[in-house]
Scaffold this motif. Structure first.
Motif, PDB file in Angstrom:
ATOM      1  N   ALA A 505       0.830  -1.210   0.000  1.00 14.37           N
ATOM      2  CA  ALA A 505       0.000   0.000   0.000  1.00 14.37           C
ATOM      3  C   ALA A 505       0.861   1.256   0.000  1.00 14.37           C
ATOM      4  CB  ALA A 505      -0.934  -0.002   1.208  1.00 14.37           C
ATOM      5  N   SER A 506       2.034   1.191   0.623  1.00 14.42           N
ATOM      6  CA  SER A 506       2.914   2.361   0.671  1.00 14.42           C
ATOM      7  C   SER A 506       3.653   2.591  -0.635  1.00 14.42           C
ATOM      8  CB  SER A 506       3.931   2.188   1.802  1.00 14.42           C
ATOM      9  OG  SER A 506       4.872   1.171   1.483  1.00 14.42           O
ATOM     10  N   GLY A 507       3.685   1.581  -1.490  1.00 19.69           N
ATOM     11  CA  GLY A 507       4.411   1.701  -2.750  1.00 19.69           C
ATOM     12  C   GLY A 507       5.873   1.342  -2.647  1.00 19.69           C
ATOM     13  N   LEU A 508       6.326   0.891  -1.487  1.00 22.50           N
ATOM     14  CA  LEU A 508       7.721   0.513  -1.328  1.00 22.50           C
ATOM     15  C   LEU A 508       8.021  -0.837  -1.974  1.00 22.50           C
ATOM     16  CD1 LEU A 508       8.383   1.634   2.355  1.00 22.50           C
ATOM     17  CD2 LEU A 508       9.095   2.776   0.250  1.00 22.50           C
ATOM     18  N   ALA A 509       6.989  -1.608  -2.302  1.00 21.91           N
ATOM     19  CA  ALA A 509       7.177  -2.907  -2.962  1.00 21.91           C
ATOM     20  C   ALA A 509       6.051  -3.090  -3.971  1.00 21.91           C
ATOM     21  CB  ALA A 509       7.180  -4.034  -1.942  1.00 21.91           C
ATOM     22  N   ARG A 510       6.359  -3.809  -5.065  1.00 21.79           N
ATOM     23  CA  ARG A 510       5.368  -4.005  -6.128  1.00 21.79           C
ATOM     24  C   ARG A 510       5.334  -5.445  -6.641  1.00 21.79           C
ATOM     25  NH1 ARG A 510       3.519   0.924  -7.895  1.00 21.79           N
ATOM     26  NH2 ARG A 510       4.771   2.738  -7.303  1.00 21.79           N
ATOM     27  N   CYS A 511       6.189  -6.310  -6.103  1.00 18.43           N
ATOM     28  CA  CYS A 511       6.204  -7.708  -6.535  1.00 18.43           C
ATOM     29  C   CYS A 511       6.771  -8.547  -5.396  1.00 18.43           C
ATOM     30  CB  CYS A 511       7.027  -7.897  -7.811  1.00 18.43           C
ATOM     31  SG  CYS A 511       8.766  -7.471  -7.613  1.00 18.43           S
ATOM     32  N   ASP A 512       6.751  -9.864  -5.567  1.00 21.65           N
ATOM     33  CA  ASP A 512       7.254 -10.748  -4.515  1.00 21.65           C
ATOM     34  C   ASP A 512       8.726 -10.486  -4.217  1.00 21.65           C
ATOM     35  OD1 ASP A 512       4.846 -12.052  -4.087  1.00 21.65           O
ATOM     36  OD2 ASP A 512       5.211 -13.510  -5.681  1.00 21.65           O
ATOM     37  N   ALA A 513       9.508 -10.243  -5.278  1.00 20.51           N
ATOM     38  CA  ALA A 513      10.943 -10.024  -5.076  1.00 20.51           C
ATOM     39  C   ALA A 513      11.200  -8.731  -4.303  1.00 20.51           C
ATOM     40  CB  ALA A 513      11.662  -9.979  -6.427  1.00 20.51           C
ATOM     41  N   SER A 514      10.490  -7.656  -4.651  1.00 19.92           N
ATOM     42  CA  SER A 514      10.707  -6.398  -3.929  1.00 19.92           C
ATOM     43  C   SER A 514      10.165  -6.491  -2.507  1.00 19.92           C
ATOM     44  CB  SER A 514      10.062  -5.235  -4.678  1.00 19.92           C
ATOM     45  OG  SER A 514       8.667  -5.431  -4.844  1.00 19.92           O
ATOM     46  N   LEU A 515       9.161  -7.336  -2.285  1.00 20.23           N
ATOM     47  CA  LEU A 515       8.687  -7.566  -0.915  1.00 20.23           C
ATOM     48  C   LEU A 515       9.760  -8.244  -0.080  1.00 20.23           C
ATOM     49  CD1 LEU A 515       4.975  -8.714  -1.428  1.00 20.23           C
ATOM     50  CD2 LEU A 515       5.752  -6.696  -0.173  1.00 20.23           C
ATOM     51  N   GLU A 516      10.466  -9.199  -0.675  1.00 27.26           N
ATOM     52  CA  GLU A 516      11.560  -9.851   0.050  1.00 27.26           C
ATOM     53  C   GLU A 516      12.659  -8.848   0.367  1.00 27.26           C
ATOM     54  OE1 GLU A 516      11.912 -12.744   1.320  1.00 27.26           O
ATOM     55  OE2 GLU A 516      10.631 -14.184   0.275  1.00 27.26           O
ATOM     56  N   ARG A 517      12.963  -7.960  -0.592  1.00 29.64           N
ATOM     57  CA  ARG A 517      13.997  -6.955  -0.341  1.00 29.64           C
ATOM     58  C   ARG A 517      13.559  -5.988   0.764  1.00 29.64           C
ATOM     59  NH1 ARG A 517      14.424  -7.169  -6.059  1.00 29.64           N
ATOM     60  NH2 ARG A 517      13.061  -5.349  -6.250  1.00 29.64           N
ATOM     61  N   SER A 518      12.277  -5.611   0.722  1.00 31.53           N
ATOM     62  CA  SER A 518      11.765  -4.704   1.754  1.00 31.53           C
ATOM     63  C   SER A 518      11.756  -5.384   3.122  1.00 31.53           C
ATOM     64  CB  SER A 518      10.354  -4.240   1.393  1.00 31.53           C
ATOM     65  OG  SER A 518       9.837  -3.367   2.370  1.00 31.53           O
ATOM     66  N   ALA A 519      11.388  -6.669   3.147  1.00 29.97           N
ATOM     67  CA  ALA A 519      11.357  -7.401   4.415  1.00 29.97           C
ATOM     68  C   ALA A 519      12.741  -7.565   5.006  1.00 29.97           C
ATOM     69  CB  ALA A 519      10.706  -8.767   4.217  1.00 29.97           C
ATOM     70  N   ALA A 520      13.775  -7.496   4.171  1.00 28.14           N
ATOM     71  CA  ALA A 520      15.142  -7.613   4.683  1.00 28.14           C
ATOM     72  C   ALA A 520      15.496  -6.453   5.610  1.00 28.14           C
ATOM     73  CB  ALA A 520      16.127  -7.679   3.524  1.00 28.14           C
ATOM     74  N   TRP A 521      14.750  -5.344   5.524  1.00 31.83           N
ATOM     75  CA  TRP A 521      14.999  -4.206   6.396  1.00 31.83           C
ATOM     76  C   TRP A 521      14.430  -4.433   7.796  1.00 31.83           C
ATOM     77  CZ3 TRP A 521      17.617   0.349   5.155  1.00 31.83           C
ATOM     78  CH2 TRP A 521      17.965   0.511   3.814  1.00 31.83           C
ATOM     79  N   THR A 522      13.558  -5.412   7.959  1.00 29.91           N
ATOM     80  CA  THR A 522      12.970  -5.671   9.270  1.00 29.91           C
ATOM     81  C   THR A 522      13.948  -6.430  10.155  1.00 29.91           C
ATOM     82  OG1 THR A 522      12.013  -7.811   8.631  1.00 29.91           O
ATOM     83  CG2 THR A 522      10.675  -5.840   8.211  1.00 29.91           C
ATOM     84  N   LEU A 523      13.670  -6.450  11.447  1.00 34.30           N
ATOM     85  CA  LEU A 523      14.495  -7.253  12.350  1.00 34.30           C
ATOM     86  C   LEU A 523      14.356  -8.728  12.000  1.00 34.30           C
ATOM     87  CD1 LEU A 523      16.324  -7.477  14.825  1.00 34.30           C
ATOM     88  CD2 LEU A 523      14.263  -7.537  16.250  1.00 34.30           C
ATOM     89  N   ALA A 524      13.154  -9.142  11.561  1.00 32.13           N
ATOM     90  CA  ALA A 524      12.963 -10.530  11.139  1.00 32.13           C
ATOM     91  C   ALA A 524      13.898 -10.872   9.992  1.00 32.13           C
ATOM     92  CB  ALA A 524      11.512 -10.758  10.715  1.00 32.13           C
TER      93      ALA A 524
END
Length: 890
Positions: A505-524
């Motif tokens: 929803a924020s536009g920081l990710a647009r596909c599964d691959a970019s979601l994985e890259r974005s999730a890499a910023w989390t502590l998880a």
């Protein structure tokens, strides 16, 4: 000469006297006495504080008989303390007119008295000579000391502050905000609670140039861009990061994001929210510093590496803690052990595991002559604040509190008692975590309260002994990730799905691959060290809920998904509400549906003894969906909450409804807040469907204003708010159609408004009847009918239900029973089991005995369980089924 009385002292012509450390106190009154004695005719012209007394001519006889080494010297008297008192024992600093010569000497008390025209003091008894000068007291370094020494106030990058309670973490954060302000940057301070946010904002606004605003779900101080420091609750700031484009006028100017109580990142949905917002903030504004602060992280270096900075570690408390363990063999002895641990003149915080225990233990202590009160989330805000004020003022010797006070407002104490060393999690009691124990213990022994703080642990003699005093904290892990074989895996996937929707929803990710890259910023993602978090499976869940669409690899958030992102709804909540049509539901069912959603938090969880009252309240309520939802694990809580809110509408006040049902008023306030939030979200979902949202809006108005659904139709009229609607309802105006039929004079009298206002309301009512006609006729359904469960004679359903929660470990002629509020030991004597609990002492077959008999395969008890679970509709049956669900979780 001209005399100036300023905020930092007194200047007499060209003379300056700075004051030293200790000795007699010189107040403003002394100065004014001196002035009036010198020149009574001019000294009466008092100037305001910080102003000038003009035309005070002092000749040589008015100047104290100091003999500077050179003429034309410069002399001034300063400074004042924060309370407006001059610091005593001045030293005389004399500077020549050419500015090159300077001398300093300490004035004697006699010099000071001469300066102020004060009489000589009476003679004092000589003090005995000291054998040796004592060593100065060693000062324990604070977080701010360590930060300055390490250059952390101005250094770029993140920072992990790991320091005990009382070492000044919040004071360091304020200094950091001042440093950011000096650089023209803003600071965001993340607070886990609204009350704590208010306290921090009030403190930081004092004596600083900072403009501080508070932002939460209930309060918005103004435009975000107008503030230097934004004190924001975690949930609020997470929503801001989802909609970061709307806030681009100020987000790039944030220089630091400070997360207090950072250990919460490992606890439930609140921790997932904190993890998500920090990850999103670092992507949106990579130049912003992320500062984590906590006293109880077992892996500070992991957290520091996550935010890209060093660890600032302090291990020494300014006031040390002393730990004491008191054991009991019989749980009924605990109140007496507590009384023995308390000391006269001290303030003690006693932590218990439930609201009921807080209430009962406070009563027990008061009956024993101890000045005690209770503090928990079930109280209203006004009640909690009054209790906190009484504790701070020393009016209470003991405050019995639940774990909610761990994160509450600053409430230091001399003594902390861990009355219960267990926590309730996933349907079972487990040992208290070391970090939780220290979050509570850390409130003991703050600077200014004594040389040491006391911590007393009360535990069972045969229970598991956890070495809390060694402070071996558990590592802080992310709730966004759990191993597929762990018990928290399902909950972690739900929370990670919510995080994924926020990123899309924020536009920081647009596909599964970019979601994985974005999730890499989390502590998880950081702790996972490159392991995939399984984005395709998560996005498939959102697609099934109608919240995403996929075109090739591109993912797009649907209108439904945007509503869910805006209101922070779980996918399961959307799937639950989407197929429901409020036009086909009764008002009771509409409210019940809201309390059954996975996003509904809080509510009412009744004790067994209260079930009869709730059945009386629910009897006759028209429902078409209760039977359909009878197997829902949250139905008992939803029915109880719905009954409580309906009773509040009938009674007119929360206090009256709470008293009748044996509840806490704060429970009703929290339930009302949650229902109102979810109702707004459901209205937006219905708008996406193109379905009328009026029935849900009606229930929202009814709950928000404590009105019956019929009376809530009055609020559809322009000019009729909750107060006027309640006034009309009490006067006998039943609904909107009744209002439209009133005469102008009658309405003016009933509503206590002017004739002109009454005329406007009547015109608006006629229009509202036409607009909302479809909302005024409710769906009819059979009333709820509660039958008494068929329980065999001699079996108490309540104790049998509680027995299902317990764990039994047999060892010869005794058995240890755990899983309840306290562990108990049973002994087999004279052909039966005997327990050490108070319930057994009163002659009852207690739940612990029943648990041991069930563990032994007692056929009669198992038949009783089957009889209870076989009821068509019974709150007792729901109670029992909840127990079985809890047992399965274990």
């Amino acid at each position: 000469m001209t005399l100036t009385l300023g905020a930092y002292g007194l200047t007499l012509g060209n003379l300056h006297v700075p004051l030293g450390q200790t000795g007699m106190t010189l107040t403003r009154a002394h100065l004014r006495t001196w002035l009036s004695s010198r020149r009574a005719d001019t000294a009466r012209r008092r100037a305001p504080e910080g102003g000038t007394y003009p035309n005070l001519a002092f000749g040589p006889q008015d100047v104290p008989a100091f003999d500077p080494a050179w003429p034309g010297a410069h002399l001034t008297l300063s400074p004042l303390t924060e309370r407006g008192e001059l610091l005593p024992k001045p030293h005389l600093r004399v500077t020549g007119t050419d500015g090159t010569r300077e001398a300093t000497t300490v004035l004697t008390d006699a010099d000071v008295r001469a300066l102020l025209g004060l009489p000589d003091p009476p003679p004092r008894c000589p003090k005995p000579a000291r054998r040796a000068t004592p060593e100065p007291e060693r000062r324990v370094p604070t977080v701010l000391d360590a930060a300055r020494a390490g250059g952390h106030l101005r250094a770029p990058g993140g920072l992990m502050v790991s320091a005990p309670t009382g070492t000044g973490k919040t004071h360091f954060a304020r200094e950091l905000a001042l440093e950011q302000h000096a650089q023209g940057l803003k600071t965001v301070y993340l607070s886990p609670l609204r009350a704590l946010a208010e306290e921090v904002a009030a403190h930081w606004s004092q004596d600083t140039p900072l403009k501080v605003g508070v932002f939460s779900g209930e309060r918005v101080s103004g435009r975000y861009a107008d503030f230097d420091v934004l004190v924001v609750t975690t949930e609020k700031f997470e929503l801001l990061t989802r909609n970061w484009r709307r806030h681009w006028d100020w987000l790039p100017h944030v220089g630091a994001v400070i997360a207090d109580e950072a250990h919460l990142i490992g606890q439930g949905r609140r921790g997932a929210t904190l993890d998500s917002l920090i990850a999103r903030t670092r992507q949106i504004n990579p130049l912003a510093r992320v500062i984590l602060m906590t006293a109880t992280a077992g892996n500070p270096h992991d957290l520091a590496a996550w935010v890209g900075g060093p660890v600032l570690t302090l291990t020494e408390r300014p006031v040390p803690l002393t730990w004491e363990t008191v054991t009991f063999k019989n749980a009924k002895d605990k109140p007496e052990l507590l009384r023995g641990a308390l000391r006269a003149g001290e303030r003690a915080l006693v932590f218990v595991q439930s609201r009921r225990r807080a209430e009962s233990l406070a009563r027990t202590l008061r009956d024993a002559g101890v000045r005690a009160d209770r503090h928990h989330a079930g109280l209203t805000r006004a009640e909690r604040e009054a209790t906190e004020a009484a504790f701070r003022a020393g009016e209470l010797g003991a405050l019995i509190c639940t774990p909610t006070l761990e994160l509450g407002v600053n409430l230091p104490a001399d003594h902390v008692v861990l009355y219960d060393d267990q926590r309730f999690e996933r349907g079972a009691f487990k040992p208290l975590r070391v970090s939780d124990a220290w979050q509570r213990a850390g409130r003991a022994g703050r600077p200014g309260l004594g040389a040491a703080g006391r911590v007393t642990l009360i535990r069972a003699a045969w229970g598991q002994a956890v070495p809390y005093e060694q402070a071996r904290f558990e590592p802080v892990l992310s709730t966004l990730y759990a191993s597929p074989w762990s018990e928290g895996h399902a909950e972690a996937r739900r929370l990670l799905t919510e995080h994924v929707l926020g990123d899309l929803a924020s536009g920081l990710a647009r596909c599964d691959a970019s979601l994985e890259r974005s999730a890499a910023w989390t502590l998880a993602g950081h702790l996972g060290r490159g392991r995939s978090l399984g984005m395709p499976a998560l996005t498939a869940t959102l697609e099934q809920a109608g919240m995403l669409t996929r075109t090739g690899t591109r993912l797009r958030v649907t209108r439904v998904g945007r509503v869910a992102a805006e209101h922070r709804l779980l996918a399961e909540t959307v799937q639950f509400l989407w197929p429901l049509d409020p036009a086909d539901l009764t008002p009771f069912d509409t409210l019940l549906a809201l309390t059954l959603t996975p996003d509904f938090d809080g509510g009412v969880s009744p004790d067994y003894e209260q079930l009869g009252l709730f059945e009386q309240t629910l009897a006759g309520e028209e429902s078409v969906l209760t039977a359909r939802w009878q197997t829902h694990p949250g139905l008992l809580r939803a029915l109880a909450t719905t009954a409580a809110l309906r009773e509040a509408a009938r009674a007119g006040t929360d206090a009256e409804a709470a008293a009748r049902l044996g509840l806490f008023e704060g429970d009703l306030i929290g339930a009302r807040r949650a229902v109102t939030r979810l109702a707004r979200a459901w209205e937006d979902l219905l708008s996406v469907r193109g379905a009328p949202a009026g029935p849900v809006q009606l229930i929202r108005h009814a709950v928000d204003a404590s009105l019956t659904p019929d009376a809530a139709t009055l609020t559809f009229t322009r000019g009729v708010g909750p107060v006027t609607a309640r006034r009309l309802a009490r006067a006998g105006v039943t609904d909107l159609e009744h209002l439209a039929q009133l005469g102008q004079a009658e309405l003016a009298s009933l509503a206590q408004v002017s004739p002109a206002k009454a005329a406007a309301i009547l015109e608006a009512a006629e229009q509202a009847v036409d607009t909302h006609a479809t909302h005024l006729t409710f769906e009819r359904a059979p009333g709820l009918d509660f039958s008494a469960p068929a329980v065999p004679p001699g079996v108490d359903p309540y104790r049998l239900r509680r027995a299902a929660d317990l764990t039994v470990v047999r060892a010869g002629d005794h058995a240890d029973v755990t899983g309840g509020s306290d562990p108990h030991r049973l002994t087999f004597t004279a052909g039966r089991w005997a327990c050490d609990c108070p319930d057994y002492d009163r002659g009852f077959t207690c739940k612990h005995v029943l648990a041991v008999r069930l563990d032994g395969g007692d056929a009669a008890l198992r038949a009783a369980q089957d009889a209870l679970s076989g009821e068509r509709l019974s709150l007792a049956a729901l109670w029992l089924s909840r127990a079985r669900s809890a047992a399965q979780l274990r």
